[in-house]
Design a protein around this motif. Structure first.
Motif, PDB file in Angstrom:
ATOM      1  N   ARG A   6      -8.545  -3.910  -2.767  1.00  0.00           N
ATOM      2  CA  ARG A   6      -8.006  -4.296  -1.450  1.00  0.00           C
ATOM      3  C   ARG A   6      -8.940  -3.870  -0.328  1.00  0.00           C
ATOM      4  NH1 ARG A   6      -1.520  -2.976  -1.962  1.00  0.00           N
ATOM      5  NH2 ARG A   6      -1.131  -4.540  -3.591  1.00  0.00           N
ATOM      6  N   ARG A   7      -9.515  -2.696  -0.454  1.00  0.00           N
ATOM      7  CA  ARG A   7     -10.433  -2.198   0.585  1.00  0.00           C
ATOM      8  C   ARG A   7     -11.725  -2.993   0.600  1.00  0.00           C
ATOM      9  NH1 ARG A   7      -9.155   3.543  -1.423  1.00  0.00           N
ATOM     10  NH2 ARG A   7      -7.276   4.003  -0.253  1.00  0.00           N
ATOM     11  N   ALA A   8     -12.144  -3.508  -0.534  1.00  0.00           N
ATOM     12  CA  ALA A   8     -13.407  -4.220  -0.639  1.00  0.00           C
ATOM     13  C   ALA A   8     -13.286  -5.694  -0.242  1.00  0.00           C
ATOM     14  CB  ALA A   8     -13.945  -4.142  -2.052  1.00  0.00           C
ATOM     15  N   ASP A  38       0.831  -1.211   0.000  1.00  0.00           N
ATOM     16  CA  ASP A  38       0.000   0.000   0.000  1.00  0.00           C
ATOM     17  C   ASP A  38       0.863   1.258   0.000  1.00  0.00           C
ATOM     18  OD1 ASP A  38      -2.329  -1.490  -0.053  1.00  0.00           O
ATOM     19  OD2 ASP A  38      -2.663  -1.351   2.105  1.00  0.00           O
ATOM     20  N   ARG A  47      -6.298  -0.360  -5.244  1.00  0.00           N
ATOM     21  CA  ARG A  47      -6.623   0.128  -3.894  1.00  0.00           C
ATOM     22  C   ARG A  47      -8.057  -0.227  -3.506  1.00  0.00           C
ATOM     23  NH1 ARG A  47      -4.631   6.356  -4.149  1.00  0.00           N
ATOM     24  NH2 ARG A  47      -2.515   6.116  -3.384  1.00  0.00           N
ATOM     25  N   ASN A  48      -8.992   0.022  -4.408  1.00  0.00           N
ATOM     26  CA  ASN A  48     -10.401  -0.260  -4.121  1.00  0.00           C
ATOM     27  C   ASN A  48     -10.647  -1.749  -3.927  1.00  0.00           C
ATOM     28  OD1 ASN A  48     -11.032   2.445  -4.247  1.00  0.00           O
ATOM     29  ND2 ASN A  48     -11.743   2.361  -6.369  1.00  0.00           N
TER      30      ASN A  48
END
Length: 91
Positions: A83-85, A42, A80-81
């Motif tokens: 990984r967040r989801a 990240d 990024r999205n």
């Protein structure tokens, strides 16, 4: 990008448009694929995103260089999205 043994290879600063010695722009900026970006942490993604945003300001509209930067920024956002989801581990 991989070495002869198939291991991922970290790109040097030259790959995203900076010359380490003189901090000058290089003519063509590489496009970062989602696969390559998924190999980064990240923090590395954040650093790359910031560097590409700075380079974006120095490019002209409609150039291949600018399109590569914009596509790479979009790919970073997708990684990024994703990984967040990702669902949290169940207990």
């Amino acid at each position: 990008m991989h070495d002869e043994a198939g291991r991922p290879v970290q790109r040097s600063p030259e790959w995203f448009g900076l010359d380490n010695d003189k901090n000058r722009r290089i003519t063509m900026i590489a496009f970062f694929t989602i696969y390559e970006l998924e190999q980064l942490t990240d923090d590395q993604l954040d650093e790359l995103y910031a560097a590409l945003e700075r380079l974006l300001m120095a490019t002209s509209t409609g150039t291949p260089e600018r399109r590569n930067i914009l596509a790479s920024l979009e790919n970073i956002t997708r990684v990024r999205n994703r990984r967040r989801a990702a669902p949290a581990p169940s207990l």
